[in-house]
Scaffold this motif. Structure first.
Motif, PDB file in Angstrom:
ATOM      1  N   VAL A 102      30.583  44.537  40.568  1.00 59.07           N
ATOM      2  CA  VAL A 102      31.301  43.415  41.160  1.00 59.07           C
ATOM      3  C   VAL A 102      32.697  43.827  41.640  1.00 59.07           C
ATOM      4  CG1 VAL A 102      30.071  41.725  39.735  1.00 59.07           C
ATOM      5  CG2 VAL A 102      32.262  42.630  38.954  1.00 59.07           C
ATOM      6  N   ARG A 103      33.255  43.001  42.492  1.00 61.61           N
ATOM      7  CA  ARG A 103      34.640  43.142  42.951  1.00 61.61           C
ATOM      8  C   ARG A 103      35.354  41.850  42.592  1.00 61.61           C
ATOM      9  NH1 ARG A 103      37.642  45.933  47.024  1.00 61.61           N
ATOM     10  NH2 ARG A 103      39.324  44.645  47.876  1.00 61.61           N
ATOM     11  N   VAL A 104      36.469  41.973  41.888  1.00 59.16           N
ATOM     12  CA  VAL A 104      37.226  40.817  41.422  1.00 59.16           C
ATOM     13  C   VAL A 104      38.665  40.930  41.917  1.00 59.16           C
ATOM     14  CG1 VAL A 104      38.037  39.575  39.375  1.00 59.16           C
ATOM     15  CG2 VAL A 104      35.764  40.608  39.369  1.00 59.16           C
ATOM     16  N   SER A 105      39.157  39.882  42.567  1.00 56.88           N
ATOM     17  CA  SER A 105      40.555  39.803  43.007  1.00 56.88           C
ATOM     18  C   SER A 105      41.262  38.758  42.156  1.00 56.88           C
ATOM     19  CB  SER A 105      40.639  39.390  44.475  1.00 56.88           C
ATOM     20  OG  SER A 105      40.005  40.344  45.289  1.00 56.88           O
ATOM     21  N   LEU A 106      42.499  39.054  41.795  1.00 55.69           N
ATOM     22  CA  LEU A 106      43.250  38.197  40.877  1.00 55.69           C
ATOM     23  C   LEU A 106      44.406  37.484  41.573  1.00 55.69           C
ATOM     24  CD1 LEU A 106      43.522  40.681  37.859  1.00 55.69           C
ATOM     25  CD2 LEU A 106      41.681  39.081  38.400  1.00 55.69           C
TER      26      LEU A 106
END
Length: 165
Positions: A102-106
């Motif tokens: 997955v790719r997670v942006s905060l």
């Protein structure tokens, strides 16, 4: 009417149609691109959806939208698969994605970083645990070390499945 409210209404109308077809309603998106409004409904099932699944949902949802008429402007209805980079929005999406890349942006950085890619190892309803590659020199001189990062769900701005290169 705000587009978020339209999305909520369409989701309520689409859910029984999608459920009856044995599919999953992944997301509803209502957005303007150029001069045209698009109502996009993303559906899925194990093994992926095909054109017949999309067509069936599109026809039934179009009829229901004509009956209820919740959208005051003209728009284009699109029903499709969420694709290989499926968005993760709801807690159930994160639970489903455990074990996947997955790719997670905060919203705000953790350890100076706002974007993480790696395997989602766990999700407890409030916190994601990811195994991310930390490039650089390790004990053997160089290579890739794996570091674990815990991310509060409240800090997640956006997340999606990703393709590991």
């Amino acid at each position: 009417m705000p587009k978020e409210r339209i999305q909520d209404i369409v989701e309520q109308l689409a859910r029984p149609i999608v459920d009856a077809a044995g599919l999953e309603l992944v997301d509803v998106e209502f957005k303007k691109e150029g001069a045209t409004w698009y109502l996009r409904v993303f559906i899925d099932k194990p093994g992926g959806v095909d054109i017949d699944d999309c067509s069936q949902v599109s026809e039934r949802l179009s009829e229901r939208l004509d009956e209820v008429d919740p959208i005051p402007m003209s728009y284009v209805l699109e029903v499709s698969s969420p694709g290989a980079e499926r968005p993760l929005k709801k807690p159930s999406d994160f639970a489903w994605a455990v074990g996947r890349y997955v790719r997670v942006s905060l919203y705000e950085p953790i350890d100076g970083q706002k974007v993480f890619e790696g395997t989602l190892d766990a999700f407890d309803g409030e916190r994601l645990t990811m195994a991310c590659a930390a490039h650089g020199k390790g004990k053997s001189g160089q290579g890739v070390a794996i570091r674990r990062i815990d991310i509060p769900l409240a800090k997640v701005a956006s997340a999606r499945l990703a393709i590991a290169w």
